[in-house]
Design a protein around this motif. Structure first.
Motif, PDB file in Angstrom:
ATOM      1  N   VAL B 110      46.559  -4.929   3.971  1.00  0.00           N
ATOM      2  CA  VAL B 110      45.570  -5.685   3.202  1.00  0.00           C
ATOM      3  C   VAL B 110      44.934  -4.752   2.178  1.00  0.00           C
ATOM      4  CG1 VAL B 110      43.486  -7.070   3.358  1.00  0.00           C
ATOM      5  CG2 VAL B 110      45.140  -7.102   5.227  1.00  0.00           C
ATOM      6  N   ILE B 114      40.209  -6.698  -0.817  1.00  0.00           N
ATOM      7  CA  ILE B 114      40.024  -7.845   0.085  1.00  0.00           C
ATOM      8  C   ILE B 114      39.140  -7.453   1.265  1.00  0.00           C
ATOM      9  CG2 ILE B 114      41.223  -9.532   1.532  1.00  0.00           C
ATOM     10  CD1 ILE B 114      41.885  -9.855  -1.395  1.00  0.00           C
ATOM     11  N   ILE B 115      39.423  -6.269   1.843  1.00  0.00           N
ATOM     12  CA  ILE B 115      38.615  -5.808   2.979  1.00  0.00           C
ATOM     13  C   ILE B 115      37.160  -5.654   2.558  1.00  0.00           C
ATOM     14  CG2 ILE B 115      38.202  -3.846   4.521  1.00  0.00           C
ATOM     15  CD1 ILE B 115      41.247  -3.425   4.566  1.00  0.00           C
ATOM     16  N   MET B 117      35.584  -7.105   0.023  1.00  0.00           N
ATOM     17  CA  MET B 117      34.989  -8.412  -0.240  1.00  0.00           C
ATOM     18  C   MET B 117      34.627  -9.133   1.047  1.00  0.00           C
ATOM     19  SD  MET B 117      37.106  -9.954  -3.431  1.00  0.00           S
ATOM     20  CE  MET B 117      37.265 -11.506  -2.570  1.00  0.00           C
ATOM     21  N   GLY B 118      35.561  -9.094   1.965  1.00  0.00           N
ATOM     22  CA  GLY B 118      35.342  -9.751   3.254  1.00  0.00           C
ATOM     23  C   GLY B 118      34.097  -9.207   3.940  1.00  0.00           C
ATOM     24  N   LEU B 119      33.996  -7.880   3.970  1.00  0.00           N
ATOM     25  CA  LEU B 119      32.838  -7.266   4.613  1.00  0.00           C
ATOM     26  C   LEU B 119      31.549  -7.601   3.874  1.00  0.00           C
ATOM     27  CD1 LEU B 119      34.228  -3.809   5.707  1.00  0.00           C
ATOM     28  CD2 LEU B 119      33.053  -5.446   7.175  1.00  0.00           C
ATOM     29  N   ILE B 121      30.885 -10.303   2.107  1.00  0.00           N
ATOM     30  CA  ILE B 121      30.497 -11.687   2.416  1.00  0.00           C
ATOM     31  C   ILE B 121      29.878 -11.758   3.810  1.00  0.00           C
ATOM     32  CG2 ILE B 121      31.401 -14.014   2.821  1.00  0.00           C
ATOM     33  CD1 ILE B 121      33.572 -13.257   0.670  1.00  0.00           C
ATOM     34  N   LEU B 122      30.531 -11.061   4.760  1.00  0.00           N
ATOM     35  CA  LEU B 122      30.041 -11.070   6.138  1.00  0.00           C
ATOM     36  C   LEU B 122      28.635 -10.480   6.209  1.00  0.00           C
ATOM     37  CD1 LEU B 122      31.000 -11.670   9.092  1.00  0.00           C
ATOM     38  CD2 LEU B 122      31.517  -9.240   9.248  1.00  0.00           C
TER      39      LEU B 122
END
Lengths: 351, 261
Positions: B110, B114-115, B117-119, B121-122
């Motif tokens: 990945v 992406i990692i 962004m994901g974090l 958002i979280l």
């Protein structure tokens, strides 16, 4: 005298394969027991169960009067010498031998004394500061032995300990193992597929096949009076002669065989199919005399020179026979030989 | 004469390849030693004035400290977690261990974006602030799969049997891990730790997305670059490269030493 180890009706399977089928075994204190069998006979599985690396599906293992069936290796009074020695490569020889004592929180001074004693016992008194990778195979074997003996187990388990050594070293280590065992007085259980090793070492020889004990007892008895056909052919060589019990006469069994009617001193069964086992060294060259049993005249098919004797296969008889002739005998393939044996050397097998 | 030609072509090819890879770094380092204010030819150095400027810049030294802290702590955590996961999956083979292994190594495929962004958002959802901690978590996510893969590949039969022997001699499970497994895996542990430090040290995207005030050095360099070219950026870039080079060299040294023995 109570046994050090008692294996009671232990069974174990791996998937669909039966590794051990209701095995029972008693190991006497200070005895040298050898588990002998071909690969897949269950001997290593049995050793793993004794060491606590496997919990059997059925049955129980009692060690030193305690039920140890489900006890992990760390908490049983056993120690194992692994096939590849499994020494700790990042520790010195002294560190390896001291490991078990460290785990038992033995004080440093006493620890060092006992490590030195154990290394002396196996003939490596000056090796404590060396690293395992600096040692030869035989020396690593000794370190593994010292590491297991230093914790004073009730039973020492040895998994094909001599398998990785060359023949000469193997015979030498074999003598030393026996000497060490007699000196420390610990019960040893030794797994091997080498029948010569088994006979040389064992006080008690256990022959295994297909997950069952075929025969057990002193090696002389197991060799001379094997209980089963498997034992007769695995522990040394035998010619097996099929036969049918015809009757009894004066405490002897009368058996019809392809070699003719034979009479054997035994309390055999009253009827049915049996087998007679005959060791090659008990086959005599020449016509029968006195109460000798004539085996007939046949043609030598194969001669293998073995140093101290010649191993000869004789065809053309009712049963192909294995015989041993003196090394200096001028026998050659194609020669005709007349053979006989003494009836006391024929072993009656019903299993 | 004819047999010499392939050699010459080969040497030329090698020179081109290595030039392609290393010329930018050489230019970067060279103009970090520039004496004048523009990092363009002609070369006017050598001078250490820009290094002096970097080391007396509070923002840059603070970023350097943050980078070190995030790299060391996140790598240590990634190694410990990777080690425990590798040991558990290699030794106890829980049901579906193949699936667990795949899931653990999946983040390698990945992209960091992406990692990150994901974090991000979280963290927003949780209402947690962006900080060195969140950047460190991001770096654990990217380095854990690497550490796990390296350590899992080193969990051989030899270790397994040494562990058995230790248990047989009375060692409890934590003693087996601490006294046998970890020391026997020492070179792999060392390599995965320093590799993680190297990756974390010059990682930009995740640190950019997940830090706010206490940024790491790559983010600070990016800030500098927005103000235009300046030998100061060269100097700080050269420092980053030097640290990475030292880390990689020390990994090589350990691995090579182990091969030889």
């Amino acid at each position: 005298m109570t046994a050090t180890v008692e294996v009671r009706a232990v069974s174990h399977r791996f998937g669909d394969t039966v590794a051990l089928d209701s095995v029972s075994l008693a190991i006497e204190p200070a005895s040298y027991t050898v588990l002998l069998g071909p690969s897949g006979s269950g001997k290593t599985t049995l050793l793993s169960i004794l060491g606590g690396f496997l919990v059997p599906d059925e049955g129980a293992v009692w060690i030193d009067g305690r039920d140890c069936t489900t006890l992990p290796p760390a908490r049983r009074p056993t120690a194992t010498v692994f096939q590849d020695y499994a020494l700790f490569p990042h520790m010195s020889v002294g560190g390896n031998v001291a490991f078990g004592l460290r785990m038992r929180r033995v004080a440093r001074g006493q620890r060092e004394r006992r490590v030195q004693e154990a290394l002396g016992l196996v003939g490596l008194p000056d090796a404590a500061s060396r690293r395992p990778h600096e040692l030869s195979g035989g020396q690593r074997q000794r370190v593994a032995l010292a590491r297991s003996l230093v914790v004073e187990p009730a039973v020492l388990l040895l998994d094909e300990p001599l398998g990785a050594l060359d023949l000469k070293l193997r015979r030498q280590m074999q003598d030393e193992l026996k000497a060490i065992q007699q000196r420390v007085g610990t019960a040893f259980v030794h797994v091997t597929h080498d029948q010569e090793e088994a006979m040389a070492l064992a006080d008690h020889c256990v022959v295994m096949n297909h997950g069952r004990i075929e025969d057990q007892g002193p090696p002389e008895r197991v060799y001379l009076r094997p209980a089963t056909r498997f034992t007769a052919t695995f522990m040394g060589e035998s010619t097996l002669i099929p036969g049918t019990v015809a009757g009894h006469r004066d405490g002897r069994v009368v058996i019809d065989t392809p070699l003719g009617r034979l009479e054997i001193a035994a309390d055999g069964p009253s009827g049915g199919e049996v087998t007679l086992a005959l060791r090659p060294e008990h086959v005599r060259n020449g016509p029968a005399d006195g109460d000798g049993v004539p085996l007939g005249t046949g043609v030598v098919a194969e001669v293998v020179f073995q140093g101290s004797f010649k191993r000869v296969t004789v065809q053309g008889l009712a049963v192909p026979l294995l015989a041993r002739l003196p090394a200096e005998h001028p026998v050659r393939p194609g020669d005709r030989l007349t053979l006989h044996c003494e009836p006391r050397h024929m072993v009656l097998l019903t299993l | 004469m004819a047999h010499r030609l392939p050699r010459v072509v080969g040497a030329l090819y090698a020179a081109l390849i290595y030039g392609f890879i290393f010329l930018p770094v050489v230019v970067l380092v060279l103009f970090s030693l520039q004496a004048t204010t523009l990092p363009v030819p002609p070369f006017t150095g050598p001078s250490l004035r820009w290094y002096d400027a970097v080391l007396s810049d509070r923002r840059l030294t603070a970023a350097l400290g943050n980078s070190l802290l995030v790299a060391l702590l996140s790598s240590a955590l990634a190694v410990v977690l990777g080690f425990l996961a590798a040991w558990g999956l290699a030794r106890f083979r829980p049901p579906g261990s193949g699936l667990w292994r795949a899931l653990l190594t999946l983040p390698l495929m990945v992209s960091y974006l992406i990692i990150g962004m994901g974090l991000l958002i979280l963290l927003n959802q949780l209402g947690a602030p962006r900080s060195r901690v969140s950047a460190g978590i991001g770096h654990v996510v990217i380095n854990l799969p690497l550490c796990f893969a390296i350590l899992y590949s080193q969990m051989g039969e030899q270790q397994a049997r040494a562990e058995q022997a230790a248990r047989d001699l009375g060692a409890a499970e934590w003693q087996v891990l601490l006294l046998i497994t970890a020391p026997m895996l020492w070179p792999a542990l060392f390599a995965s730790f320093f590799l993680s430090v190297t990756f974390s040290w010059d990682e930009f995207i995740i640190a950019f997305l997940l830090t706010r005030f206490d940024t790491t050095l790559p983010v600070e360099i990016w800030n500098l670059l927005r103000a235009g070219l300046n030998p100061r950026t060269n100097a700080v870039g050269a420092l980053v490269f030097l640290v990475s080079a030292v880390l990689v060299a020390s990994i090589e040294l350990v691995v090579l030493r182990r091969r030889r023995s």
